[in-house]
Design an enzyme around this catalytic site. Structure first.
Site, PDB file in Angstrom:
ATOM      1  N   HIS A 197       0.864  -1.176   0.000  1.00 15.81           N
ATOM      2  CA  HIS A 197       0.000   0.000   0.000  1.00 15.81           C
ATOM      3  C   HIS A 197       0.898   1.222   0.000  1.00 15.81           C
ATOM      4  CE1 HIS A 197      -3.769   2.215   0.720  1.00 15.81           C
ATOM      5  NE2 HIS A 197      -2.966   3.080   1.334  1.00 15.81           N
ATOM      6  N   CYS A 198       0.677   2.112  -0.966  1.00 13.80           N
ATOM      7  CA  CYS A 198       1.532   3.285  -1.133  1.00 13.80           C
ATOM      8  C   CYS A 198       0.771   4.546  -0.721  1.00 13.80           C
ATOM      9  CB  CYS A 198       1.988   3.395  -2.585  1.00 13.80           C
ATOM     10  SG  CYS A 198       3.057   4.819  -2.899  1.00 13.80           S
ATOM     11  N   ILE A 199       1.260   5.239   0.295  1.00 19.13           N
ATOM     12  CA  ILE A 199       0.592   6.453   0.752  1.00 19.13           C
ATOM     13  C   ILE A 199       0.722   7.579  -0.258  1.00 19.13           C
ATOM     14  CG2 ILE A 199       0.922   5.864   3.179  1.00 19.13           C
ATOM     15  CD1 ILE A 199       3.189   7.955   3.241  1.00 19.13           C
ATOM     16  N   ASN A 212      -2.067   7.094  -2.456  1.00 20.82           N
ATOM     17  CA  ASN A 212      -3.291   6.858  -1.678  1.00 20.82           C
ATOM     18  C   ASN A 212      -4.059   5.663  -2.224  1.00 20.82           C
ATOM     19  OD1 ASN A 212      -5.076   7.392   0.428  1.00 20.82           O
ATOM     20  ND2 ASN A 212      -6.337   8.783  -0.790  1.00 20.82           N
ATOM     21  N   ASN A 213      -3.320   4.616  -2.547  1.00 20.94           N
ATOM     22  CA  ASN A 213      -3.918   3.440  -3.174  1.00 20.94           C
ATOM     23  C   ASN A 213      -2.971   2.262  -2.997  1.00 20.94           C
ATOM     24  OD1 ASN A 213      -5.740   1.914  -4.609  1.00 20.94           O
ATOM     25  ND2 ASN A 213      -5.247   2.791  -6.613  1.00 20.94           N
TER      26      ASN A 213
END
Length: 276
Positions: A125-127, A130-131
């Protein structure tokens, strides 16, 4: 609904960073180096603008593309469900049950605590987007990192080239010197960070791994060595085959984030055992 993903501080930070790098590179460093009106200046602006545009395009694809969800109707194959428990534990390719979703999850799918659902071929999950990075947007994520790395290196070269030709001895503004040094240090750090991330995902692609599978493989290899056995990642088909499975069979479309016709449903993946 997907546009709500842009309502994030981290995504705003990405926009501000890209905007700052673009503005300073074009209107300060290229302008000071050769001038925007010169042929060399215009060429550099065109090249850099093209790179930033590709970066933005890949970024939007990453944010707006659903990484892949498990269909509600998904159930394991009958052949898999009949495998003895001991064999199922040994074979990491078998479908598993997600206690949080209370449903089966296909091979290579994992539950994301942030998204609160299982994601197909989840990498992480990549901040910053945001996905989740999963089956359907992994290629876009890779091209984003690639274009961002090239763009940051390009900007660094512009700063260095401008600094070399500038007559610092007669420069009257100390604050401008500090700005040059700060910008140079920032771009070098950004280039190294993005370059390291790019190298990591190139490694994952040529081994047909996700980040999660890499760490699972480290533990599996350690357990295999303890028992006197050898471990091989079950989805490793050789470098070229691995690349085509992720980026597609057409080399001309490898760097296009939306060229995904080679992807199927993300529920089944060929394994090295299939060739035996």
């Amino acid at each position: 609904m997907k546009c709500k993903r842009f309502l994030s501080i981290s995504i705003l930070g990405v926009f501000l960073l890209i905007g700052f790098v673009y503005y300073t590179t074009v209107f300060i460093f290229i302008e000071d180096w050769v001038g925007l009106q010169s042929s060399a200046g215009s060429l550099n602006v065109i090249i850099f603008t093209f790179l930033v545009s590709l970066c933005f395009f890949s970024f939007f694809v990453c944010v707006l593309t659903d990484p892949g969800h498990v269909p509600d109707s998904y159930v394991p194959d009958i052949e898999e469900s009949g495998v003895p428990d001991e064999e199922r534990r040994k074979n990491s390719v078998q479908s598993r049950h997600c206690d949080k979703c209370s449903t089966f999850k296909p091979p290579r799918a994992h539950h994301c605590r942030v998204c609160r659902r299982c994601v197909l071929r989840m990498d992480h999950h990549c901040i910053w987007i945001n996905n989740c990075v999963g089956y359907w947007n992994y290629k876009a994520f890779f091209t984003l990192v690639l274009y961002a790395t090239i763009g940051s290196i390009y900007s660094t070269v512009m700063i260095v080239a401008c600094s070399i030709q500038k007559d610092w001895e007669f420069s009257e503004r100390v604050s401008f010197k500090i700005f040059y040094v700060t910008s140079g240090v920032m771009m070098v750090a950004l280039s190294l960070t993005l370059g390291t991330l790019l190298g990591w995902h190139i490694y994952l692609i040529i081994h047909n791994m996700t980040t999660i599978e890499y760490y699972e493989g480290v533990r599996a290899a350690w357990l295999a060595r303890k028992s006197g056995q050898s471990y091989r990642h079950p989805f490793d088909h050789g470098v070229y085959k691995n690349i085509t499975l992720v980026l597609g069979p057409n080399m001309l479309k490898w760097l296009c984030p939306t060229a995904l016709s080679h992807l199927k449903d993300g529920l089944n993946f060929p394994t090295s055992r299939d060739r035996l």
